[in-house]
Write a protein that holds these residues in place. Structure first.
Motif, short mmCIF file in Angstrom:
data_model
loop_
_atom_site.label_atom_id
_atom_site.label_comp_id
_atom_site.label_asym_id
_atom_site.label_seq_id
_atom_site.Cartn_x
_atom_site.Cartn_y
_atom_site.Cartn_z
N SER A 150 4.20 0.79 14.94
CA SER A 150 3.03 -0.03 15.58
C SER A 150 1.43 0.34 14.80
CB SER A 150 2.51 0.58 16.99
OG SER A 150 2.48 2.01 16.82
N LEU A 151 1.64 0.58 13.40
CA LEU A 151 0.28 0.85 12.81
C LEU A 151 -0.74 -0.41 12.89
CD1 LEU A 151 -1.21 2.84 11.15
CD2 LEU A 151 0.06 1.90 9.22
N GLN A 152 -0.25 -1.85 12.54
CA GLN A 152 -1.06 -3.00 12.66
C GLN A 152 -1.91 -3.02 13.98
OE1 GLN A 152 -2.03 -4.96 9.76
NE2 GLN A 152 -3.52 -5.31 11.36
N GLY A 153 -0.98 -2.80 15.10
CA GLY A 153 -1.78 -2.91 16.42
C GLY A 153 -3.07 -1.96 16.38
N GLY A 154 -2.91 -0.83 16.00
CA GLY A 154 -4.18 0.02 16.18
C GLY A 154 -5.27 -0.59 15.36
N LEU A 155 -4.91 -1.05 14.20
CA LEU A 155 -5.85 -1.57 13.15
C LEU A 155 -6.59 -2.80 13.67
CD1 LEU A 155 -3.90 -1.16 9.88
CD2 LEU A 155 -5.79 0.02 10.64
N ASN A 156 -5.98 -3.50 14.71
CA ASN A 156 -6.31 -4.86 15.09
C ASN A 156 -7.67 -4.48 15.91
OD1 ASN A 156 -4.73 -6.50 13.79
ND2 ASN A 156 -3.28 -6.72 15.54
N TYR A 157 -7.59 -3.20 16.82
CA TYR A 157 -8.83 -3.11 17.64
C TYR A 157 -10.27 -2.99 16.60
CZ TYR A 157 -6.18 -1.20 21.38
OH TYR A 157 -5.46 -1.16 22.47
N TYR A 158 -10.09 -2.58 15.20
CA TYR A 158 -11.23 -2.38 14.39
C TYR A 158 -11.53 -4.08 13.86
CZ TYR A 158 -10.53 2.63 14.23
OH TYR A 158 -10.41 3.97 14.27
N ARG A 159 -10.36 -4.73 13.75
CA ARG A 159 -10.64 -6.13 13.31
C ARG A 159 -11.22 -6.94 14.53
NH1 ARG A 159 -5.38 -8.31 10.54
NH2 ARG A 159 -6.67 -9.73 9.36
N ALA A 160 -11.10 -6.53 15.64
CA ALA A 160 -11.31 -7.41 17.03
C ALA A 160 -12.84 -7.09 17.30
CB ALA A 160 -10.41 -7.21 17.93
N SER A 161 -13.46 -5.93 16.94
CA SER A 161 -14.71 -5.22 17.47
C SER A 161 -15.81 -5.61 16.22
CB SER A 161 -14.70 -3.86 17.53
OG SER A 161 -16.03 -3.49 17.79
N PRO A 162 -17.16 -6.05 16.58
CA PRO A 162 -18.07 -6.22 15.56
C PRO A 162 -18.83 -4.81 15.44
CG PRO A 162 -18.89 -6.98 17.70
CD PRO A 162 -17.47 -6.64 17.71
#
Length: 294
Positions: free
Chosen positions: A198-210
């Motif tokens: 599940s590594l990409q899922g956690g990274l998506n939190y950073y990508r979704a936040s300004p």
């Protein structure tokens, strides 16, 4: 006490993989993890409170471990994660006695306490910045901007591939640079299994936040304004802050009383961002005191 694991299907189509201890029907405590972690990091606290008359539950957040992992980055915006957790709280037993959260879990918990305060009687935050003070420091503090610079690495398209290199050399190195004495071989294997899944899922939190430092062509936090009504928390709140956190500067605790009238802050001088691993019994003791006195 053994840890129960289960998959909880939510009515809006998301499934959360959960860990729990204690009998159903008992007063509920819920624990939210951060990145690059998973629900297992709370196991010692789940067992501790499960044996003391509570139902202690720790979900793997959307995108982590065996929980649902939507591909679209926008599905990791705070409003969606908030919906997951509020729905889970309703199923497990609303209102919670306390919502306890660390790191990214805290970002969700601050939002829940602001937007849906009826779902929990209390809030305990462990080294997770309040959005008001975090935005302030990202906009004004070169120290916090430098400490948060890693976020702009984590939003790269190749971040997951780079983090997987050399048996997760960068991730394990990150733990060890900031403490890490607790990182035994068995714990490392638990992390490998989570990251393999599940590594990409956690990274998506950073990508979704300004809420990250600005850079050329991307103002990020520099372009954000948050209205005060999104920042106030009116339930009893306990902030436990390890002062040797290299990613989240101590100044993030300053000024919290402006937003939280029923606030208790305890600064822990000899602990790092990973205080839940370093001193789980200490964290459990502070939570028990907060439950008894608020």
């Amino acid at each position: 006490m053994t840890i129960e694991t289960f998959q909880r299907q939510l009515p809006h189509g998301i499934t959360l993989s959960c860990r729990a201890a204690g009998e159903r029907g008992k007063p509920v405590l819920m624990f939210l993890h951060g990145f690059p972690e998973a629900a297992f990091v709370w196991d010692e606290l789940l067992e501790h409170f499960g044996a003391r008359g509570y139902r202690a539950v720790a979900p793997n957040l959307r995108g982590f471990e065996k929980s649902s992992q939507p591909e679209e980055v926008q599905q990791y915006r705070a409003k969606h994660i908030l919906q997951d957790i509020v729905t889970l709280i309703g199923i497990e037993g609303q209102p919670l006695e306390c919502l306890i959260a660390h790191d990214w879990g805290g970002a969700i918990a601050w939002n829940i306490a602001n937007q849906r305060p009826e779902v929990t009687k209390r809030l305990m935050i462990v080294n997770s910045p309040h959005p008001g003070t975090f935005l302030r420091e990202l906009q004004r503090s070169p120290k916090q901007q430098a400490a948060s610079a890693y976020m702009n690495f984590l939003i790269r398209d190749d971040a997951a591939a780079l983090l997987r290199e050399g048996d997760y050399r960068r991730l394990f190195g990150f733990f060890k640079e900031h403490g890490g004495e607790w990182l035994t071989e068995s714990v490392k294997q638990q992390y490998r299994e989570v990251w393999d899944a599940s590594l990409q899922g956690g990274l998506n939190y950073y990508r979704a936040s300004p809420l990250r430092p600005g850079r050329e062509g991307d103002p990020a936090a520099g372009a954000v304004t948050l209205p005060r009504e999104m920042l106030t928390v009116n339930i009893p709140t306990f902030v436990l802050w390890a002062m040797r956190d290299d990613a989240l500067c101590p100044e993030l605790v300053d000024g919290l009383e402006e937003y939280i009238p029923r606030l208790t802050v305890e600064r822990v001088p000899d602990a790092t961002h990973w205080i839940v691993h370093e001193r789980p019994r200490f964290v459990a003791d502070r939570l028990a005191t907060f439950l008894a006195n608020s």
